[in-house]
Design a protein around this motif. Sequence first.
Motif, short mmCIF file in Angstrom:
data_model
loop_
_atom_site.label_atom_id
_atom_site.label_comp_id
_atom_site.label_asym_id
_atom_site.label_seq_id
_atom_site.Cartn_x
_atom_site.Cartn_y
_atom_site.Cartn_z
N ALA A 284 0.65 -1.34 -0.14
CA ALA A 284 -0.06 0.02 -0.03
C ALA A 284 1.01 1.04 -0.14
O ALA A 284 0.39 2.40 -0.59
N ALA A 285 1.99 1.20 0.80
CA ALA A 285 3.05 2.35 0.83
C ALA A 285 3.63 2.62 -0.82
O ALA A 285 3.63 3.52 -1.35
N GLN A 286 3.66 1.52 -1.43
CA GLN A 286 4.26 1.57 -2.72
C GLN A 286 3.23 2.08 -3.64
O GLN A 286 3.54 2.90 -4.63
N LEU A 287 1.99 1.76 -3.47
CA LEU A 287 0.79 2.27 -4.41
C LEU A 287 0.64 3.83 -4.03
O LEU A 287 0.77 4.52 -4.83
N SER A 288 0.83 4.16 -2.34
CA SER A 288 0.87 5.67 -2.24
C SER A 288 1.94 6.43 -2.99
O SER A 288 1.56 7.40 -3.31
N GLN A 289 3.18 5.94 -2.97
CA GLN A 289 4.06 6.76 -3.70
C GLN A 289 3.79 6.92 -5.28
O GLN A 289 3.89 7.80 -5.80
N ARG A 290 3.27 5.72 -5.88
CA ARG A 290 2.86 5.95 -7.18
C ARG A 290 1.59 6.86 -7.48
O ARG A 290 1.40 7.62 -8.56
N LEU A 291 0.90 7.02 -6.48
CA LEU A 291 -0.27 8.07 -6.46
C LEU A 291 0.17 9.46 -6.18
O LEU A 291 -0.81 10.38 -6.22
N PHE A 298 9.97 7.81 2.39
CA PHE A 298 9.09 7.29 3.32
C PHE A 298 8.75 5.74 3.18
O PHE A 298 8.61 4.99 3.91
N VAL A 299 8.51 5.29 1.94
CA VAL A 299 8.29 3.94 1.62
C VAL A 299 9.49 2.85 2.24
O VAL A 299 9.25 1.71 2.91
N GLN A 300 10.61 3.36 2.08
CA GLN A 300 11.81 2.64 2.54
C GLN A 300 11.88 2.57 4.09
O GLN A 300 11.80 1.56 4.81
N ARG A 301 11.43 3.88 4.70
CA ARG A 301 11.51 3.73 6.02
C ARG A 301 10.49 2.93 6.68
O ARG A 301 10.64 2.24 7.61
N LEU A 302 9.25 3.06 6.08
CA LEU A 302 8.01 1.98 6.52
C LEU A 302 8.54 0.59 6.37
O LEU A 302 8.34 -0.25 7.37
N THR A 303 9.12 0.27 5.03
CA THR A 303 9.43 -1.17 4.79
C THR A 303 10.42 -1.44 5.88
O THR A 303 10.54 -2.65 6.45
N VAL A 342 -4.72 4.52 0.99
CA VAL A 342 -3.30 5.06 0.55
C VAL A 342 -3.05 6.25 1.68
O VAL A 342 -3.85 6.91 2.01
N ILE A 343 -1.42 6.41 1.73
CA ILE A 343 -1.16 7.61 2.33
C ILE A 343 -1.26 8.92 1.73
O ILE A 343 -0.35 8.79 0.45
N ASP A 344 -1.77 9.77 1.92
CA ASP A 344 -1.88 11.09 0.97
C ASP A 344 -0.69 12.03 1.56
O ASP A 344 -0.38 12.99 0.64
N LYS A 345 -0.45 11.94 2.80
CA LYS A 345 0.88 12.64 3.33
C LYS A 345 1.13 11.96 4.68
O LYS A 345 0.34 11.27 5.23
N PRO A 346 2.52 11.78 5.15
CA PRO A 346 2.60 10.99 6.11
C PRO A 346 1.71 11.38 7.39
O PRO A 346 1.77 12.66 7.66
N MET A 351 -8.94 6.95 0.95
CA MET A 351 -9.44 5.90 0.06
C MET A 351 -9.19 6.33 -1.25
O MET A 351 -9.95 7.47 -1.59
N ARG A 352 -8.55 5.58 -2.09
CA ARG A 352 -8.61 5.94 -3.39
C ARG A 352 -8.71 4.64 -4.50
O ARG A 352 -8.40 3.68 -4.19
N PRO A 353 -9.41 4.79 -5.70
CA PRO A 353 -9.17 3.73 -6.67
C PRO A 353 -7.80 4.01 -7.24
O PRO A 353 -7.21 4.86 -7.21
N ALA A 354 -7.35 3.12 -7.92
CA ALA A 354 -6.09 2.76 -8.74
C ALA A 354 -6.16 2.24 -9.93
O ALA A 354 -6.78 1.21 -9.88
N PRO A 355 -5.58 2.68 -10.99
CA PRO A 355 -5.65 2.06 -12.25
C PRO A 355 -4.98 0.42 -12.01
O PRO A 355 -4.21 0.50 -11.48
N ASP A 356 -5.60 -0.38 -12.71
CA ASP A 356 -4.91 -1.82 -12.71
C ASP A 356 -3.73 -1.91 -13.01
O ASP A 356 -2.77 -2.69 -12.39
N ALA A 357 -3.40 -1.12 -13.98
CA ALA A 357 -1.90 -1.06 -14.62
C ALA A 357 -0.69 -0.79 -13.41
O ALA A 357 0.15 -1.20 -13.25
N MET A 358 -1.33 0.26 -12.62
CA MET A 358 -0.52 0.85 -11.56
C MET A 358 -0.44 -0.26 -10.34
O MET A 358 0.66 -0.53 -9.84
N VAL A 359 -1.46 -0.74 -10.16
CA VAL A 359 -1.50 -2.01 -9.17
C VAL A 359 -0.65 -3.15 -9.48
O VAL A 359 0.04 -3.71 -8.69
#
Lengths: 369, 369
Positions: A284-291, A298-303, A342-346, A351-359
Amino acid sequence: MLTPVSLAAPQRVDIALGERSYPILIGAGLLDHPASFEAVPKAASALIVTNTTVGPLYTAALQKALTGRFAAIHVLELPDGEAHKDWTTLNRIFDALLGHGCDRKTVLFALGGGVVGDMTGFAAASYMRGVPFVQVPTTLLAQVDSSVGGKTAINHPLGKNMIGAFYQPQMVLCDLATLKTLPPRELSAGLAEVIKYGPIYDMAFFEWIEANLPALRAQEPAALAHAVRRSCEIKAEVVGQDERENGLRAILNFGHTFGHAIESALGYGEWLHGEAVGCGMVMAAQLSQRLGGVDSAFVQRLTTLIEKAGLPVVAPRFGAERYLELMRIDKKSEGGEIRFVVIDKPGSAVMRPAPDAMVREVLAACGAA
Amino acid sequence: MLTPVSLAAPQRVDIALGERSYPILIGAGLLDHPASFEAVPKAASALIVTNTTVGPLYTAALQKALTGRFAAIHVLELPDGEAHKDWTTLNRIFDALLGHGCDRKTVLFALGGGVVGDMTGFAAASYMRGVPFVQVPTTLLAQVDSSVGGKTAINHPLGKNMIGAFYQPQMVLCDLATLKTLPPRELSAGLAEVIKYGPIYDMAFFEWIEANLPALRAQEPAALAHAVRRSCEIKAEVVGQDERENGLRAILNFGHTFGHAIESALGYGEWLHGEAVGCGMVMAAQLSQRLGGVDSAFVQRLTTLIEKAGLPVVAPRFGAERYLELMRIDKKSEGGEIRFVVIDKPGSAVMRPAPDAMVREVLAACGAA
């Protein structure tokens, strides 16, 4: 940043839901003391529902503490594990209630982790259309998340938590002493839900978790006490604003859409729920980054934090199609469109939809496809 | 005393329950018209749950009326009868919902009698912890009683309606035209619940039923329309004061404690629910007389009306012990004490315990022992 918690006197966090309000009591040794249960209605009978792992450790103490409030205290031990969170096992609770002649005043006690709590809560919601129940969570995951807020459910072969009710307990009793017997794997699973509150709501708490992770994994009482209390406070604030998940409450499902798909694809119980949520938060963090909500740092820190907590960060490889299919029957989906938390800021989630390609990109990046 | 009801325009009775308020629409031909469903939320999908008897008669018309509100309208036909009001059949609704990818906005329609309504309502209460549903009752019993007020449930082998929820529909649509196809035995069963409202709440209505019983049994539209409307009005008044049956609402169970014992002892479906309630009201009236609430003339008058309605007034002989055992697990029991709904004066009911010896006298007087 750590507010010391006295382990002598219980801490109290209130869930404010009008006539359905109730307290969460947090402290060490609470389930040994009759005084802990003073707010519970007296009745002719009570039923303690537990499992074969937790029952032998704590049932006798709980029974003793409840003597005096109930003329008869019945006990039902269920098999342990998410694989048993189904109708067949739930029905054993109804069989026990009817077999013992329990009535509408009978109080159910859920003594165990999330599975026991979810099933006992749904049984309480449904038996005679609703009887009182008390949550006595004995895992970190149940203390910081599943026992609080009134979500109850069983699984269906086609989806997790698909059949259930919003039904609030009379009280939640988090006895920190029970965490001493928690296996490390279960502790890590609980930490996933603790970590979750950081990125979605409180980055100061996130920093505290980063600083105190060794103490938490070493099961230091003061660290666990703070983690449980702050988690319950955040959950209480969110649930108090949106009991039935019409909006805000959905942020508490951060990592859960991916996580439920993992649990479902692997078969319930293969990974612990918290393990699937841990890995799901990375996705979900990876998706948040792409959005555009967070950056790669941030993604790395959470991971890193999730990995250090002893949780998986690489998803099982079932292919993108299987993941997408499973996520389309997530409860947050509408009209076949998957909606992600998704995280819109730390410190803030939406809640957001996301394109299948991005998922698909996210699934590939996380080892799933 | 009969207020004429126009069959052209629907009548409306409101259930006032704050944010859970909803209308009951009463009229002939309502389910054929899209306008009847204007208050129902639009969604990607709907599921019509019906049974093999009612489905062939009305499903096509309902589907047609709903086209335009839902992109997909699925249909599930369940087997007919109280014997199927169990978990196995309920699970077929969940299977259908998940199989069709239904989400939290999906609207369920209960098209049929009390069994379909009770099961569909409980499925709606539990699927994803709650989705909207609409009651479209097609029997007199369901139109005057079971579809109104939000009680949903399935049976357990050890007791009737033991597993369920209080869960209100979005709307109840009583299409009087569907009563034309009702077999006489089902009509009589429905009359039991109509008659019930007299002794517990409204003796003027009781007199009206006495005067109009031939018209009701002949299925004259104006008489049925009045019976449905007045019954719904009384139920709405009672439920509006006590949604979750903490007090007043229990009077609606007049005759049901004895009646449930009959259904349970005979096996569900042997007698229709309304037949058991009819006989149960005779028994409850006998008990009321012994407790001093009514005289023998009143008991005789009620018994005569029940008999003239085509309902049994002599209980099946299972012996007093079996009846007492079954009644002790009634939902109104507390601490093993059976609590009966009795008439304290004509037009008014209360809940009372009764000595076992007195209950045995009643059972003997009614052929049960």
